[in-house]
Design an enzyme around this catalytic site. Structure first.
Site, PDB file in Angstrom:
ATOM      1  N   LYS A  16     -10.540   2.947  -1.598  1.00 44.68           N
ATOM      2  CA  LYS A  16     -10.650   2.233  -0.319  1.00 44.68           C
ATOM      3  C   LYS A  16     -11.970   2.540   0.374  1.00 44.68           C
ATOM      4  O   LYS A  16     -12.316   3.698   0.606  1.00 44.68           O
ATOM      5  CB  LYS A  16      -9.462   2.632   0.556  1.00 44.68           C
ATOM      6  CG  LYS A  16      -9.317   1.846   1.853  1.00 44.68           C
ATOM      7  CD  LYS A  16      -8.001   2.235   2.513  1.00 44.68           C
ATOM      8  CE  LYS A  16      -7.738   1.496   3.809  1.00 44.68           C
ATOM      9  NZ  LYS A  16      -6.404   1.848   4.359  1.00 44.68           N
ATOM     10  N   CYS A  69      -5.792  -2.632   2.574  1.00 42.68           N
ATOM     11  CA  CYS A  69      -5.468  -2.643   4.000  1.00 42.68           C
ATOM     12  C   CYS A  69      -6.699  -2.852   4.888  1.00 42.68           C
ATOM     13  O   CYS A  69      -7.167  -3.976   5.015  1.00 42.68           O
ATOM     14  CB  CYS A  69      -4.707  -1.383   4.371  1.00 42.68           C
ATOM     15  SG  CYS A  69      -3.728  -1.570   5.896  1.00 42.68           S
ATOM     16  N   GLU A 120       0.826  -1.208   0.000  1.00 44.70           N
ATOM     17  CA  GLU A 120       0.000   0.000   0.000  1.00 44.70           C
ATOM     18  C   GLU A 120       0.865   1.265   0.000  1.00 44.70           C
ATOM     19  O   GLU A 120       1.838   1.374   0.743  1.00 44.70           O
ATOM     20  CB  GLU A 120      -0.897  -0.010   1.238  1.00 44.70           C
ATOM     21  CG  GLU A 120      -1.835   1.180   1.356  1.00 44.70           C
ATOM     22  CD  GLU A 120      -2.635   1.169   2.645  1.00 44.70           C
ATOM     23  OE1 GLU A 120      -3.655   1.869   2.707  1.00 44.70           O
ATOM     24  OE2 GLU A 120      -2.245   0.460   3.599  1.00 44.70           O
TER      25      GLU A 120
END
Length: 293
Positions: A117, A154, A44
């Site tokens: 995200k 993540c 990431e």
């Protein structure tokens, strides 16, 4: 002939220089590609240090529109040269909006689109809500040269709903670029094993390979002497049983890789019956922010 897919996870440490970080990532992509990997996942936000440890407005200058992002341009050229797919994590700017995003780059260098995200953490050492809006793309899967790939970023990886949705959308592998390590509020807290176990559970419950690519090493906090974030590496690849078939240590710099038979997995997924026996008529509570009553 069976459809074989070789996945790789990269693991490295990153510093303040964008060009150096791109070179580090490119070198590892080349190594994994030379080993036969077809889809290669960097960690990431490899463009620089993980800046979300604190709230500092200077970092907004490091975001770019996704099509013009230096990491996207560099990885697109590399993907085309090597004939590999590279899911590329970036800090994205769209007008006045900022996102933690991933661009799926196919083996011809084409950027297939962007995922933003969905789950944004906010806690000591991971103050992402200051920088990123919640993603507005929904979950994404892409048809690449080598298979249909689903991606999370993540914090997304802790949510079983995300993994299930992407598999329902036809994903044949799930990929999670990551930046996770020490917890500044509690030096004794080590989440490396739970982090893996959460995703190994997604692999079992969806009969699907899962890849987690994490950073490693200590990143000092520039404006906070004596402070720093130590990322615990431990990047891995889990098979459809949740077994680790690719496994890296906390401080390793390099990659791990594993090959999967997608035709076998498709049949095996059907045989398990997880998707046959689902009861969406009973799952309404999942779509509300809190249970009724």
């Amino acid at each position: 002939m069976p459809r074989l897919l070789k996945l790789a996870a990269l693991q490295a440490s990153f510093g303040p220089n964008l060009a150096t970080n791109i070179a580090t990532t490119s070198n590892l992509v080349r190594q994994a590609a030379a080993d036969g990997a077809q889809v290669i996942l960097p960690p990431e936000l490899f463009q620089g240090p993980y800046f979300c440890v604190a709230q500092e407005e200077r970092w907004f200058a490091e975001a770019f529109p996704w099509r013009q992002h230096p990491c996207v341009r560099a990885m697109s050229d590399l993907a085309s040269e090597l004939g590999v797919a590279i899911p590329t994590s970036i800090f994205e700017r769209e007008g006045p909006h900022y996102f933690n995003s991933l661009v799926m780059i196919d083996a011809d260098g084409q950027a297939l689109g962007v995922y933003r995200k969905s789950h944004i953490p906010d806690g000591p050492g991971y103050q992402e809500k200051y920088y990123f809006r919640p993603g507005d793309t929904g979950f994404r899967v892409w048809d690449t040269r080598f298979g249909r790939l689903g991606v999370g970023i993540c914090w997304d990886q802790w949510y079983p709903e995300a993994a299930r949705i992407m598999t329902l959308m036809g994903a044949e592998a799930l990929l999670y670029p990551t930046a996770i390590g020490s917890e500044p509020h509690d030096p004794s807290l080590d989440t490396a094993l739970p982090w893996r176990r959460a995703m190994q559970g997604h692999a079992v419950s969806n009969v699907i390979p899962v890849v987690g690519a994490n950073r490693t090493g200590l990143e000092p906090w520039e404006n906070y002497p004596g402070g720093g974030q130590r990322f615990y590496g431990s990047s891995f690849i889990a098979n459809h049983r949740g077994d680790l078939v690719g496994d890296m240590g906390r401080d390793d710099h390099g990659y791990c890789a594993a090959t999967f038979d997608l035709d076998f997995l498709e049949t095996h997924r059907a045989a398990w019956g997880f998707f046959r026996d689902r009861r969406p008529d009973l799952y309404g509570t999942l779509t509300g922010s809190r249970p009724a009553g």
